[in-house]
Design an enzyme around this catalytic site. Structure first.
Site, mmCIF file in Angstrom:
data_model
loop_
_atom_site.group_PDB
_atom_site.id
_atom_site.type_symbol
_atom_site.label_atom_id
_atom_site.label_comp_id
_atom_site.label_asym_id
_atom_site.label_seq_id
_atom_site.Cartn_x
_atom_site.Cartn_y
_atom_site.Cartn_z
ATOM 1 N N GLU A 1 34.373 39.421 51.913
ATOM 2 C CA GLU A 1 34.429 37.980 52.179
ATOM 3 C C GLU A 1 35.873 37.531 52.435
ATOM 4 O O GLU A 1 36.139 36.731 53.334
ATOM 5 C CB GLU A 1 33.838 37.206 50.991
ATOM 6 C CG GLU A 1 33.810 35.708 51.267
ATOM 7 C CD GLU A 1 33.385 34.898 50.050
ATOM 8 O OE1 GLU A 1 32.471 35.324 49.327
ATOM 9 O OE2 GLU A 1 33.981 33.833 49.846
ATOM 10 N N CYS B 1 20.393 34.317 44.888
ATOM 11 C CA CYS B 1 20.831 32.974 45.283
ATOM 12 C C CYS B 1 20.240 32.700 46.666
ATOM 13 O O CYS B 1 19.659 33.594 47.298
ATOM 14 C CB CYS B 1 22.351 32.931 45.357
ATOM 15 S SG CYS B 1 22.979 34.123 46.561
HETATM 16 S S1 SF4 Z 1 28.249 32.265 48.573
HETATM 17 FE FE1 SF4 Z 1 27.421 34.277 48.040
HETATM 18 S S2 SF4 Z 1 26.708 34.075 45.933
HETATM 19 FE FE2 SF4 Z 1 26.998 31.998 46.733
HETATM 20 S S3 SF4 Z 1 25.021 31.323 47.565
HETATM 21 FE FE3 SF4 Z 1 26.132 32.277 49.238
HETATM 22 S S4 SF4 Z 1 25.544 34.438 49.241
HETATM 23 FE FE4 SF4 Z 1 24.975 33.565 47.252
#
Ligand code: SF4
Length: 327
Positions: free
Chosen positions: A132, A18
């Protein structure tokens, strides 16, 4: 196995990197070029074994906490984000920091700060112990309560039922999260929703692609690491969508031959948001070697989003470019 004619692979799109992961990995590589090794990185920059091992070979040193970083060194914070106390600790220890927190995680941090200022009770849907969640909770520890899935809803208590908002980790199962929200709404009818989705575009798109292929797949192979939340969710989503079996593997070498029974005719392949494409290619080669040469793309969305590098790094790269241009 008896015949190779009807064997096919459904390859999910989008899959793999991503924008947040791409940015974080490039940030470590650029930092190594700009400042030289070692660059300390607090926690795995992204949850993928191969990426971490590759960066280690280039000179990154991964640490659990900033107190393991020698004073005066450079430390990078991972894409999952950190609590404000981690920034404070780094400042106390005179570390130069580069913050590679994904901007979509930063968005959730900002929401948490704003709702805490307005004195809401914040119900953060996420997995206990995930980096997170620890980082986001640290923005407003007195206001945030973790809700770890639908079965946790009955345990939640709030100060004022008329002032409650939910937020979420970015990498959850979309369906399970909505189930949790529905149950929370039954308990707290005045529950406020975040201004925009916290589950990020990449998580949603990868889950949608797996849903499209799941019903047709006898077996789904998800490339990703065990500590990658979004990769683990892809296995669950595949099974929920009707796949007869689904497994998470870091590398093609982890695929068990026993999974390819005679009945397996269609194999779905996808990868989590922290997985480089080379690992998917190895899985496709492994399958091709066993007669699965027909590969069909199953596309759920186009992705074009990119994020610029962390600002500290951009500043130093610009200064270096200007120095070189001057002479
Ligand atoms: S929140 Fe996590 S999975 Fe989503 S774009 Fe950002 S790094 Fe990638």
């Amino acid at each position: 196995m008896t015949s190779t004619t009807a064997r096919r692979v459904l390859l999910a799109a989008p899959r793999g990197y991503c924008a947040g992961v791409d940015r974080a990995v490039i940030a470590v590589e650029k930092a190594l070029e700009q400042y030289g090794a070692p660059i300390y990185v607090r926690h795995e920059i992204v949850h993928n074994k191969y990426v971490v091992q590759t960066l280690e070979k280039k000179g990154a040193i991964f640490v659990d906490e900033t107190d393991e970083v020698p004073e005066g060194s450079i430390v990078m914070f991972s894409a999952h984000g950190v609590a404000p106390t981690v920034h404070e600790e780094a400042e106390r220890r005179k570390l130069a920091t580069i913050d590679a927190t994904c901007p979509l995680v930063t968005k959730v941090h900002k929401e948490a700060v704003r709702f805490a200022k307005e004195d809401y009770d914040i119900l953060l849907i996420g997995h206990e112990g995930h980096e997170e969640v620890i980082g986001t909770s640290g923005e407003a520890p007195d206001h945030i309560t973790l809700v770890d899935g639908p079965e946790d809803v009955d345990n939640v208590t709030v100060r004022d039922e008329s002032k409650v908002v939910w937020l979420s980790q970015t990498t959850l199962s979309v369906d399970e999260t909505m189930e949790t929200v529905d149950r929370l709404k039954q308990r707290f009818p005045a529950l406020v929703s975040p201004p925009s989705d916290d589950i990020c575009y990449a998580t949603q798109n990868r889950q949608n692609a797996v849903k499209l292929m799941g019903a047709e797949a006898d077996l789904v192979i998800v490339v990703g690491s065990q500590n990658s939340s979004n990769s683990k969710r892809l296995v669950e989503v595949a099974l929920g969508a009707g796949a007869k079996a689904a497994y998470l593997v870091d590398f093609a070498s982890e695929i068990d031959e026993a999974w390819l029974t005679d009945e397996v005719r269609t194999v779905g392949v996808t990868s989590g948001a922290s997985v480089p494409e080379v690992l998917v290619e190895e899985v496709l080669e492994w399958l091709a070697g066993r007669g699965f040469t027909d590969v069909e793309l199953v596309k759920a969305a186009e992705e074009s989003i990119t994020f610029s590098l962390p600002k500290e790094l951009r500043r130093d790269l610009r200064a270096e470019a200007a120095r070189k241009a001057a002479g």
